[in-house]
Design a protein around this motif. Structure first.
Motif, PDB file in Angstrom:
ATOM      1  N   TYR A 231       0.816  -1.209   0.000  1.00 25.89           N
ATOM      2  CA  TYR A 231       0.000   0.000   0.000  1.00 25.89           C
ATOM      3  C   TYR A 231       0.855   1.268   0.000  1.00 25.89           C
ATOM      4  CZ  TYR A 231      -3.261  -3.599   1.472  1.00 25.89           C
ATOM      5  OH  TYR A 231      -4.000  -4.753   1.560  1.00 25.89           O
ATOM      6  N   GLY A 232       2.156   1.087  -0.253  1.00 22.06           N
ATOM      7  CA  GLY A 232       3.055   2.231  -0.250  1.00 22.06           C
ATOM      8  C   GLY A 232       3.576   2.604   1.123  1.00 22.06           C
ATOM      9  N   GLN A 233       3.390   1.735   2.116  1.00 20.10           N
ATOM     10  CA  GLN A 233       3.778   2.052   3.484  1.00 20.10           C
ATOM     11  C   GLN A 233       5.282   2.161   3.695  1.00 20.10           C
ATOM     12  OE1 GLN A 233       2.232  -0.736   2.370  1.00 20.10           O
ATOM     13  NE2 GLN A 233       2.343  -2.411   3.847  1.00 20.10           N
ATOM     14  N   PHE A 278       4.885  13.769   7.723  1.00 17.60           N
ATOM     15  CA  PHE A 278       4.760  13.083   6.444  1.00 17.60           C
ATOM     16  C   PHE A 278       4.135  11.716   6.684  1.00 17.60           C
ATOM     17  CE2 PHE A 278       7.992  16.227   5.725  1.00 17.60           C
ATOM     18  CZ  PHE A 278       7.858  16.595   4.393  1.00 17.60           C
ATOM     19  N   SER A 279       3.324  11.260   5.719  1.00 16.67           N
ATOM     20  CA  SER A 279       2.682   9.956   5.860  1.00 16.67           C
ATOM     21  C   SER A 279       2.643   9.246   4.524  1.00 16.67           C
ATOM     22  CB  SER A 279       1.257  10.113   6.411  1.00 16.67           C
ATOM     23  OG  SER A 279       0.440  10.819   5.495  1.00 16.67           O
ATOM     24  N   CYS A 280       2.498   7.935   4.593  1.00 15.87           N
ATOM     25  CA  CYS A 280       2.365   7.122   3.381  1.00 15.87           C
ATOM     26  C   CYS A 280       1.723   5.802   3.759  1.00 15.87           C
ATOM     27  CB  CYS A 280       3.723   6.896   2.713  1.00 15.87           C
ATOM     28  SG  CYS A 280       4.964   6.104   3.764  1.00 15.87           S
ATOM     29  N   GLY A 281       1.137   5.113   2.748  1.00 16.25           N
ATOM     30  CA  GLY A 281       0.563   3.799   2.973  1.00 16.25           C
ATOM     31  C   GLY A 281      -0.948   3.748   2.852  1.00 16.25           C
ATOM     32  N   TRP A 282      -1.533   2.796   3.541  1.00 18.09           N
ATOM     33  CA  TRP A 282      -2.965   2.528   3.493  1.00 18.09           C
ATOM     34  C   TRP A 282      -3.750   3.724   4.019  1.00 18.09           C
ATOM     35  CZ3 TRP A 282      -6.139  -1.175   1.615  1.00 18.09           C
ATOM     36  CH2 TRP A 282      -7.432  -1.304   2.152  1.00 18.09           C
ATOM     37  N   HIS A 292      -7.767  12.503   1.811  1.00 19.12           N
ATOM     38  CA  HIS A 292      -8.401  11.573   0.877  1.00 19.12           C
ATOM     39  C   HIS A 292      -8.334  10.169   1.461  1.00 19.12           C
ATOM     40  CE1 HIS A 292      -4.401  10.165  -0.226  1.00 19.12           C
ATOM     41  NE2 HIS A 292      -4.060  11.417  -0.520  1.00 19.12           N
ATOM     42  N   TYR A 293      -8.877   9.213   0.757  1.00 20.34           N
ATOM     43  CA  TYR A 293      -8.921   7.823   1.229  1.00 20.34           C
ATOM     44  C   TYR A 293      -8.157   6.879   0.313  1.00 20.34           C
ATOM     45  CZ  TYR A 293     -12.645   9.769   4.097  1.00 20.34           C
ATOM     46  OH  TYR A 293     -13.357  10.539   4.969  1.00 20.34           O
ATOM     47  N   MET A 294      -7.160   7.396  -0.351  1.00 17.62           N
ATOM     48  CA  MET A 294      -6.361   6.581  -1.269  1.00 17.62           C
ATOM     49  C   MET A 294      -5.093   6.091  -0.589  1.00 17.62           C
ATOM     50  SD  MET A 294      -6.707   8.734  -4.836  1.00 17.62           S
ATOM     51  CE  MET A 294      -5.947  10.204  -4.126  1.00 17.62           C
ATOM     52  N   ASN A 295      -4.513   5.032  -1.155  1.00 23.47           N
ATOM     53  CA  ASN A 295      -3.218   4.545  -0.712  1.00 23.47           C
ATOM     54  C   ASN A 295      -2.133   5.335  -1.440  1.00 23.47           C
ATOM     55  OD1 ASN A 295      -4.709   2.590   0.652  1.00 23.47           O
ATOM     56  ND2 ASN A 295      -4.519   1.126  -1.046  1.00 23.47           N
ATOM     57  N   ILE A 296      -1.096   5.740  -0.731  1.00 21.99           N
ATOM     58  CA  ILE A 296      -0.065   6.551  -1.339  1.00 21.99           C
ATOM     59  C   ILE A 296       1.288   6.263  -0.712  1.00 21.99           C
ATOM     60  CG2 ILE A 296      -0.453   8.468   0.273  1.00 21.99           C
ATOM     61  CD1 ILE A 296       0.242  10.345  -2.038  1.00 21.99           C
TER      62      ILE A 296
END
Length: 296
Positions: A231-233, A278-282, A292-296
Motif C-alpha cells: 500500500y506504499g507504506q 509526512f505519511s504514506c501507505g494505506w 483523501h482515502y487513497m493509498n499513497i
C-alpha cells in the motif's frame, strides 16, 4: 527509569499477536526485580533458568545455534557469538506474550531439549539474553516480530519472529562453514543481525513496526524501510506481485531531518525537526491524514 514500548492492534489471528517489550535500566532502579517471573504456571518450570539451580544461563542464541537452556552448545555447530564478552546487565529487555513464530527470540521455547515442554505463549516477562552481549538502545514490536536496536558498531539492528515479507531483513540458513544456503527464511526464532545501508558514522536512533513492514530512523535524520509495500507504506513506488521476501530492498525515504517515526498496521508517519508530518501507505480510513482515502 522504565521505557515502555507497547503497541496494541486489532489482530485477525492469534499467531500475529505482538509480544510486549519493556526496557529497564537497572542502574537507575536497583530495587526493581522480577521475582518468580520466569515460572510457567502449568508446568512449574523455570522458563529462562536451569531447572536444578534456578539460575539464568544468560547465553545469547542466534540462528543455527544451540538450545539456550542446554548445559552446553551443540558441538557440531560453531558458536562464535559465545566468545563475546558478557556485558554488565544494566539495561534489560523484558518480553512476554505470543511467541509461536519466534517473536520472543528464545530458541529453547520452541525447540526445548529433554522433557521440557514447548512454550508458545508467556503471560509473565522474561529477560531477553540479547542484552547480555549487546547494549540495547530501544525495541519495538510488530505483528509477530520484534526489533532491537543496539549500540554495537557492526550489528546495530536485530530482528526475530515472522519474516514472510522481509520485515526483519534478508536471511538464509548458514552451513557449517557459515555460508548462506537455501531459500530466504520466513521465520526467525532467535535474534539475527539485519544489514542496513548506513553511511559512515550513522547510527540507528529509533524504530517503528507495523503489520509487515519496519521503519528505521538514523542519527542523520534518514528513514529506512523494510518489508511489505503493498500500500506504499515503505515510502516507495508500489510494484504489482513484488516478492518482498527475496528482493532484499532496504529503501531510504525521500524525507530529510526526521526526528521520529511511527507505524500503523499498513501506514507510516514521520515527523521532521521543523514539525512537519509526512505519511504514506494505506489510507482507506483516512489514517494518512492527507485529505483523501487513497493509498499513497
Amino acid at each position: 527509569c522504565l521505557i515502555h514500548f507497547y503497541k496494541r492492534q486489532t489482530m485477525l489471528g492469534t499467531l500475529l499477536l505482538p509480544p510486549t517489550v519493556r526496557l529497564l535500566t537497572v542502574r537507575h532502579c536497583p530495587h526493581l526485580l522480577l521475582r518468580g517471573a520466569g515460572v510457567h504456571q502449568k508446568t512449574g518450570q523455570f522458563l529462562g533458568k536451569d531447572a536444578g539451580t534456578k539460575k539464568y544461563k544468560g547465553r545469547l542464541e542466534y540462528l543455527n545455534r544451540g538450545d539456550p537452556f542446554a548445559e552446553a552448545p551443540p558441538k557440531e555447530i560453531p558458536t562464535q557469538e559465545n566468545d563475546r564478552k558478557h556485558l554488565p546487565n544494566t539495561t534489560r529487555a523484558y518480553l512476554w506474550g505470543n511467541g509461536e513464530l519466534g517473536a520472543l527470540g528464545q530458541l529453547g521455547f520452541l525447540h526445548p531439549q529433554g522433557k521440557r515442554q514447548v512454550l508458545y505463549k508467556l503471560k509473565r516477562p522474561f529477560i531477553s539474553s540479547l542484552g547480555n552481549y549487546y547494549k540495547l538502545k530501544t525495541a519495538v514490536c510488530g505483528y509477530g516480530f520484534t526489533l532491537f536496536a543496539t549500540e554495537d558498531k557492526d550489528k546495530q539492528l536485530f530482528g526475530t519472529g515472522l519474516n514472510d515479507s522481509g520485515q526483519i531483513g534478508f536471511h538464509r540458513t548458514l552451513n557449517r562453514e557459515k555460508r548462506p544456503v537455501g531459500s530466504p527464511l520466513e521465520v526467525m526464532i532467535t535474534p539475527a543481525a539485519i544489514q542496513l545501508p548506513l553511511v559512515s558514522g550513522e547510527k540507528v536512533a529509533a524504530l517503528g513496526a507495523g503489520r509487515a513492514h519496519s521503519l528505521v530512523l538514523t542519527s542523520g535524520g534518514r528513514v529506512l524501510s523494510l518489508g511489505n509495500n503493498g500500500y506504499g507504506q515503505c515510502g516507495r513506488k508500489m510494484v504489482e506481485s513484488e516478492d518482498y521476501l527475496r528482493n532484499k530492498v532496504v529503501h531510504a525515504l525521500d524525507v530529510e531531518n526526521v526526528e521520529s517515526v511511527a507505524c500503523g498496521q499498513d501506514h507510516s508517519l514521520m515527523v521532521t525537526k521543523s514539525g512537519e508530518v509526512f505519511s504514506c501507505g494505506w489510507g482507506a480510513d483516512g489514517q494518512t491524514g492527507l485529505g483523501h482515502y487513497m493509498n499513497i
